[in-house]
Design an enzyme around this catalytic site. Structure first.
Site, PDB file in Angstrom:
ATOM      1  N   ASN A 198     -91.985 -51.979  68.220  1.00  0.00           N
ATOM      2  CA  ASN A 198     -92.643 -52.174  69.730  1.00  0.00           C
ATOM      3  C   ASN A 198     -90.799 -51.955  70.325  1.00  0.00           C
ATOM      4  OD1 ASN A 198     -89.834 -54.104  68.347  1.00  0.00           O
ATOM      5  ND2 ASN A 198     -90.946 -55.503  67.928  1.00  0.00           N
ATOM      6  N   ARG A 199     -90.400 -51.989  71.439  1.00  0.00           N
ATOM      7  CA  ARG A 199     -89.212 -51.926  71.970  1.00  0.00           C
ATOM      8  C   ARG A 199     -88.474 -52.057  71.875  1.00  0.00           C
ATOM      9  NH1 ARG A 199     -90.371 -55.168  77.861  1.00  0.00           N
ATOM     10  NH2 ARG A 199     -88.919 -53.303  78.539  1.00  0.00           N
ATOM     11  N   GLU A 201     -87.886 -52.213  67.877  1.00  0.00           N
ATOM     12  CA  GLU A 201     -87.257 -51.710  67.245  1.00  0.00           C
ATOM     13  C   GLU A 201     -87.009 -50.515  68.222  1.00  0.00           C
ATOM     14  OE1 GLU A 201     -90.466 -54.199  64.140  1.00  0.00           O
ATOM     15  OE2 GLU A 201     -90.932 -52.437  66.120  1.00  0.00           O
ATOM     16  N   ASP A 267     -99.886 -57.287  64.399  1.00  0.00           N
ATOM     17  CA  ASP A 267    -100.285 -57.812  63.602  1.00  0.00           C
ATOM     18  C   ASP A 267    -101.509 -57.023  63.987  1.00  0.00           C
ATOM     19  OD1 ASP A 267     -98.554 -57.904  62.087  1.00  0.00           O
ATOM     20  OD2 ASP A 267     -98.560 -59.808  62.509  1.00  0.00           O
TER      21      ASP A 267
END
Length: 479
Positions: A198-199, A201, A267
């Protein structure tokens, strides 16, 4: 899903969790301390982490082998009970470690508002015989899989050694590896086909922003250099960005939906991506599907499952929304759009013809057909079909021109070509609620009437305008 469809086979390996929701209402503050008092209402248990990926993949029609760690405790039994609702999930890969609890996240909710979250976990890395057992069961799962998903929540399952062994096994088996990362950098995932940060991470791994599409592409490229594969960034309201080896970049905007809860949406997107790839789709198309699945997930409260039927309906709505009135579409597109209209309670009407030179008789047929329902689809004979039916001198206008004229009529919602001599197969694909044909036919002569009526629809024979035909116009012009 067709009953004859072969199930995609997915191996999901990672940190399985239990998500517990305690819900109730708050109307006062405790006299003992400045905290809200929750009047207990209900509790529910759902699969979390890698188990949520597995549950979503199963709900999307895949056979799933799940590998992870659980404790010898009640939450582990509760998780098995929840996952038993999905018989296509193989739980034989769950390794019991009595020395650690099953990872459990308890969320206390007042209405839609989360008051507090309580985590029970031991995040120490799996070592010794426990790690060996994880790898052994992972290898078994990979051998039957089309795609391997590593769901890393940094809870101890996916150590460097375990990741390396699993990726090596997948490479030998020719199985692509998708990683949902939780590392500060991505070197441990070397050999993976795709990493899906995600942004947050992505920023932590590269130190680069993703404020614009160009920024996201640069950050994704930097992340890719750390492990050597492709990168797909989930960017919340900014959508998704895919950077591929070789430099190809694709951006997909987020679908506008009311957001209730982002828990587990990643997920769901990961599961949809994996199932789409296992079904044989290209990664760009799989990303579009994953984006749609995530949009459905965030519209639900709490960690949620998105079913194949929900996803197909959403994809069909997107197709329908993207097609302008009167457009010429493929048979598959027409079937998908018609299904969306039916789901919205609209009546789909179908009529067909050559429509070579559109004249008042044709207009009358179209107008009568449109009055029988909410949406009108017109089946149009292809050029090859017209030549077989009417001879080499016809059609006078090619199929593109005829479709363009028909689509410009205000009553026509879609135009679909068919190459067969009759529209029977097209009618079965579209499944209209009303079939309209000219009154020069008797009911038993109308192709597709039996099918429509057997499925709860009806046949309408439209009044004809005397002396109006393309053949008569052609003869008059030639004379």
């Amino acid at each position: 899903m067709s009953p004859t469809r072969t199930l995609a086979r997915i191996a999901v390996i990672g940190d399985v969790m239990v998500d517990r929701y305690i819900t109730g209402s708050v109307s006062r503050i405790s006299p003992e301390a400045p905290v809200p008092v929750l009047l207990h209402g209900a509790e529910r248990i759902v699969a979390g982490g890698a188990a949520n990926v597995a549950a979503n993949a199963a709900a999307l029609g895949a056979a799933v082998a799940l590998v992870g760690l659980v404790g010898h405790d009640q939450p582990a039994e509760q998780l098995r009970g929840v996952l038993s609702d999905h018989p296509s999930i193989d739980l034989s890969g769950l390794v019991i470690d009595p020395a650690r609890p099953t990872v459990t996240k308890t969320r206390v909710m007042s209405g839609h508002q989360q008051i507090v979250r309580i985590d029970a976990e031991l995040s120490a890395p799996a070592l010794g015989h426990v790690a060996e057992e994880l790898v052994a069961r992972g290898r078994v799962a990979i051998r039957d899989a089309s795609v391997l998903v590593l769901s890393d929540y940094a809870k101890g399952v996916l150590t460097d050694a375990v990741i390396g062994a699993l990726i090596a096994e997948a490479q030998v088996a020719g199985v692509p590896v998708i990683v949902d990362p939780k590392r500060r950098t991505f070197e441990a995932y070397r050999g993976a086909s795709l990493v899906t940060p995600n942004r947050k991470e992505l920023f932590e791994a590269t130190g680069l922003p993703d404020d614009t599409d160009e920024d996201a592409a640069r950050a994704a490229e930097a992340a890719a250099r750390q492990f050597g594969g492709d990168v797909m960034v989930t960017r919340a309201e900014k959508g998704m960005t895919l950077w591929r080896r070789g430099g190809a970049v694709k951006h997909v905007p987020a679908h506008a939906r009311e957001v209730f809860d982002v828990s587990g949406a990643g997920d769901t997107a990961l599961a949809a991506l994996a199932v789409s790839l296992a079904d044989g789709r290209e990664i760009e198309a799989a990303m579009e599907i994953a984006n749609s699945a995530a949009a459905i997930a965030v519209s639900k409260l709490g960690t949620a499952i998105v079913t194949r039927a929900e996803l197909e309906a959403a994809l069909n709505r997107q197709i329908a929304d993207a097609v302008p009135p009167g457009a010429l579409v493929s048979r598959g597109e027409a079937a998908a759009i018609a299904a969306t209209w039916r789901a919205a309670g609209e009546t789909v009407v179908f009529t067909n013809g050559v429509f070579d030179l559109v004249h008042p008789g044709h207009i009358s047929l179209i107008e009568q057909a449109a009055r029988e329902g909410d949406r009108l689809i017109v089946g149009l004979n292809s050029d090859a079909s017209v030549k077989r039916l009417k001879g080499d001198s016809r059609p006078l206008q090619d199929e593109a021109a005829r479709a363009r004229v028909l689509g410009a009529l205000r009553d026509v919602d879609l135009v679909v070509l068919f190459g067969e001599d009759t529209p029977g197969e097209l009618i079965e694909a579209i499944r209209p609620g009303v079939l309209v044909k000219g009154a020069d036919y008797k009911p038993h002569e109308v192709v597709g009437a039996d099918f429509v009526i057997a499925n709860g629809g009806r046949l309408v024979l439209a009044d004809l305008m005397a002396g109006r035909s393309t053949t008569a116009l052609v003869k008059a012009a030639r004379s």
